[in-house]
Write a protein that holds these residues in place. Structure first.
Motif, PDB file in Angstrom:
ATOM      1  N   ALA A   1      -5.044   9.015  -9.353  1.00  0.00           N
ATOM      2  CA  ALA A   1      -4.337   7.815  -9.768  1.00  0.00           C
ATOM      3  C   ALA A   1      -4.913   6.840  -9.118  1.00  0.00           C
ATOM      4  O   ALA A   1      -5.410   5.815 -10.085  1.00  0.00           O
ATOM      5  CB  ALA A   1      -2.698   7.828  -9.591  1.00  0.00           C
ATOM      6  N   SER A   2      -5.339   6.774  -8.086  1.00  0.00           N
ATOM      7  CA  SER A   2      -6.048   5.633  -7.468  1.00  0.00           C
ATOM      8  C   SER A   2      -7.377   5.539  -8.064  1.00  0.00           C
ATOM      9  O   SER A   2      -7.917   4.261  -8.079  1.00  0.00           O
ATOM     10  CB  SER A   2      -6.133   5.758  -6.049  1.00  0.00           C
ATOM     11  N   LYS A   3      -8.012   6.642  -8.416  1.00  0.00           N
ATOM     12  CA  LYS A   3      -9.356   6.513  -9.064  1.00  0.00           C
ATOM     13  C   LYS A   3      -9.297   6.058 -10.542  1.00  0.00           C
ATOM     14  O   LYS A   3     -10.133   4.923 -10.903  1.00  0.00           O
ATOM     15  CB  LYS A   3     -10.016   7.807  -9.130  1.00  0.00           C
TER      16      LYS A   3
ATOM     17  N   PRO B   1       0.893  -1.273  -0.114  1.00  0.00           N
ATOM     18  CA  PRO B   1      -0.073  -0.132  -0.315  1.00  0.00           C
ATOM     19  C   PRO B   1       0.650   1.240   0.194  1.00  0.00           C
ATOM     20  O   PRO B   1       2.198   1.206   0.030  1.00  0.00           O
ATOM     21  CB  PRO B   1      -0.977  -0.098   1.359  1.00  0.00           C
ATOM     22  N   SER B   2       0.209   2.587  -0.016  1.00  0.00           N
ATOM     23  CA  SER B   2       1.087   3.838  -0.146  1.00  0.00           C
ATOM     24  C   SER B   2       1.300   3.893   1.116  1.00  0.00           C
ATOM     25  O   SER B   2       1.164   3.596   2.234  1.00  0.00           O
ATOM     26  CB  SER B   2      -0.047   4.787  -0.591  1.00  0.00           C
ATOM     27  N   GLY B   3       2.939   4.519   1.253  1.00  0.00           N
ATOM     28  CA  GLY B   3       3.604   5.063   2.322  1.00  0.00           C
ATOM     29  C   GLY B   3       4.166   3.958   3.140  1.00  0.00           C
ATOM     30  O   GLY B   3       4.671   4.103   4.203  1.00  0.00           O
TER      31      GLY B   3
ATOM     32  N   SER C   1     -10.286  -2.606  -2.725  1.00  0.00           N
ATOM     33  CA  SER C   1     -11.764  -3.201  -2.851  1.00  0.00           C
ATOM     34  C   SER C   1     -12.200  -2.967  -4.285  1.00  0.00           C
ATOM     35  O   SER C   1     -13.086  -3.555  -4.862  1.00  0.00           O
ATOM     36  CB  SER C   1     -12.496  -2.451  -1.934  1.00  0.00           C
ATOM     37  N   ARG C   2     -11.270  -2.483  -5.264  1.00  0.00           N
ATOM     38  CA  ARG C   2     -11.748  -2.359  -6.658  1.00  0.00           C
ATOM     39  C   ARG C   2     -11.628  -3.888  -7.285  1.00  0.00           C
ATOM     40  O   ARG C   2     -11.030  -4.725  -6.735  1.00  0.00           O
ATOM     41  CB  ARG C   2     -10.577  -1.572  -7.408  1.00  0.00           C
ATOM     42  N   GLN C   3     -12.550  -3.873  -8.401  1.00  0.00           N
ATOM     43  CA  GLN C   3     -12.714  -5.090  -8.844  1.00  0.00           C
ATOM     44  C   GLN C   3     -11.553  -5.692  -9.558  1.00  0.00           C
ATOM     45  O   GLN C   3     -11.154  -6.917  -9.619  1.00  0.00           O
ATOM     46  CB  GLN C   3     -14.146  -4.896  -9.832  1.00  0.00           C
TER      47      GLN C   3
ATOM     48  N   VAL D   1      -2.720  14.111  -6.638  1.00  0.00           N
ATOM     49  CA  VAL D   1      -2.749  13.247  -8.054  1.00  0.00           C
ATOM     50  C   VAL D   1      -2.589  12.001  -7.696  1.00  0.00           C
ATOM     51  O   VAL D   1      -3.253  11.130  -8.189  1.00  0.00           O
ATOM     52  CB  VAL D   1      -1.240  13.654  -8.702  1.00  0.00           C
ATOM     53  N   GLY D   2      -1.997  11.722  -6.227  1.00  0.00           N
ATOM     54  CA  GLY D   2      -2.303  10.150  -6.037  1.00  0.00           C
ATOM     55  C   GLY D   2      -3.639   9.819  -5.988  1.00  0.00           C
ATOM     56  O   GLY D   2      -3.851   8.673  -6.223  1.00  0.00           O
ATOM     57  N   GLN D   3      -4.562  10.567  -5.419  1.00  0.00           N
ATOM     58  CA  GLN D   3      -5.962  10.227  -5.346  1.00  0.00           C
ATOM     59  C   GLN D   3      -6.626   9.908  -6.627  1.00  0.00           C
ATOM     60  O   GLN D   3      -7.386   8.897  -6.857  1.00  0.00           O
ATOM     61  CB  GLN D   3      -7.000  11.397  -4.444  1.00  0.00           C
TER      62      GLN D   3
HETATM   63  O1   DC Z   1       2.448   3.960  -5.572  1.00  0.00           O
HETATM   64  P1   DC Z   1       1.712   5.406  -5.921  1.00  0.00           P
HETATM   65  O2   DC Z   1       1.116   5.728  -4.657  1.00  0.00           O
HETATM   66  O3   DC Z   1       2.427   6.329  -6.719  1.00  0.00           O
HETATM   67  O4   DC Z   1       0.450   4.802  -6.599  1.00  0.00           O
HETATM   68  C1   DC Z   1      -0.721   5.757  -7.132  1.00  0.00           C
HETATM   69  C2   DC Z   1      -1.842   4.879  -7.326  1.00  0.00           C
HETATM   70  O5   DC Z   1      -1.804   4.056  -8.643  1.00  0.00           O
HETATM   71  C3   DC Z   1      -2.241   3.930  -6.262  1.00  0.00           C
HETATM   72  O6   DC Z   1      -3.228   4.489  -5.311  1.00  0.00           O
HETATM   73  C4   DC Z   1      -3.189   2.830  -6.961  1.00  0.00           C
HETATM   74  C5   DC Z   1      -2.462   3.011  -8.498  1.00  0.00           C
HETATM   75  N1   DC Z   1      -1.487   1.913  -8.740  1.00  0.00           N
HETATM   76  C6   DC Z   1      -2.187   0.659  -9.120  1.00  0.00           C
HETATM   77  O7   DC Z   1      -3.285   0.619  -9.183  1.00  0.00           O
HETATM   78  N2   DC Z   1      -1.330  -0.278  -9.545  1.00  0.00           N
HETATM   79  C7   DC Z   1       0.062  -0.120  -9.460  1.00  0.00           C
HETATM   80  N3   DC Z   1       0.914  -1.215 -10.196  1.00  0.00           N
HETATM   81  C8   DC Z   1       0.637   1.111  -9.094  1.00  0.00           C
HETATM   82  C9   DC Z   1      -0.198   2.182  -8.854  1.00  0.00           C
END
Ligand code: DC
Length: 215
Positions: A81-83, A8-10, A173-175, A77-79
């Protein structure tokens, strides 16, 4: 040697990834940057990260390089990206490129290491080594908070904690390709470990696993 590094992040994937890359002379790809680039495109062009079509449009304009950029590392941007990462068509559009990256550096490097969320489970299921880092949510939020502060972002710790929780929820939780450890991953809780200790333990795991192959 191909290494898949997830978590996970962090949690410290970037730091560990770079250290392992230099230790074993591997090409390194932070796959989060690809999703962040699409997220940034969507935000800068007034599009909706929850729209699959908008996210896919972002991929068409994506420059497929692993170049880091200050703007990409922000929390907003992280949020995004996750979307965008929840859309299957977007994930598929990025899959081939990540796999090619892992296998294209054989002459220049000793192999490759990719860090992300689904590297060991989906992108490189045959990786030689799979590592999954985990850490308590508060610890990860603390690390992320310090990192963002150093980058000049003015978020409070509580905001960062909420963001980390929201991103965890979405990524797990994403599909499609949700975040979870591969069955054969080496799982390491980094909550109470220094960067040096994490590196030491992972190297020791790699040495043991690769030695086993030659017995
Ligand atoms: O590792 P990061 O925080 O830079 O990633 C940003 C978002 O990108 C993360 O919340 C989910 C998505 N991600 C993903 O779905 N699959 C990956 N292999 C890398 C990142």
């Amino acid at each position: 040697m191909i290494i898949a590094l997830d978590g996970p992040s962090g949690v410290g994937k970037g730091t560990l990834g770079r250290s392992l890359a230099s230790h074993y002379h591997l090409a390194f790809l932070d796959t989060g940057l690809l999703y962040r680039k699409v997220g940034l495109y969507v935000l800068e062009n007034g599009k909706n990260p929850d729209s699959e079509q908008d996210a896919l449009e972002g991929v068409q304009f994506l420059k497929f390089d692993a170049k880091d950029d200050h703007k990409l590392r922000t929390e907003v941007v992280g949020q995004a990206a996750s979307k965008v990462a929840a859309h299957l068509s977007l994930r598929q559009a990025l899959l081939e490129w990540q796999r090619n990256f892992a296998h294209q550096h054989t002459s220049e490097y000793q192999g490759a290491i990719l860090d992300g969320r689904d590297i060991g489970t989906v992108v490189l299921p045959d990786a030689d080594i799979k590592i999954y880092l985990t850490a308590h949510t508060e610890t990860r939020a603390e690390r992320r908070f310090e990192e963002l502060k150093a980058r000049g972002e003015s978020l409070t710790f509580d905001q960062v904690l909420e963001d980390v929780k929201a991103r965890d929820r979405r990524d797990q939780s994403r599909q499609h390709s949700p975040l979870h450890p591969a069955q054969d991953a080496f799982i390491l809780d980094t909550s109470f470990l220094s960067k040096e200790e994490v590196l030491e333990r992972v190297i020791s795991h790699i040495e043991k696993s690769t030695k086993k192959d030659y017995l």
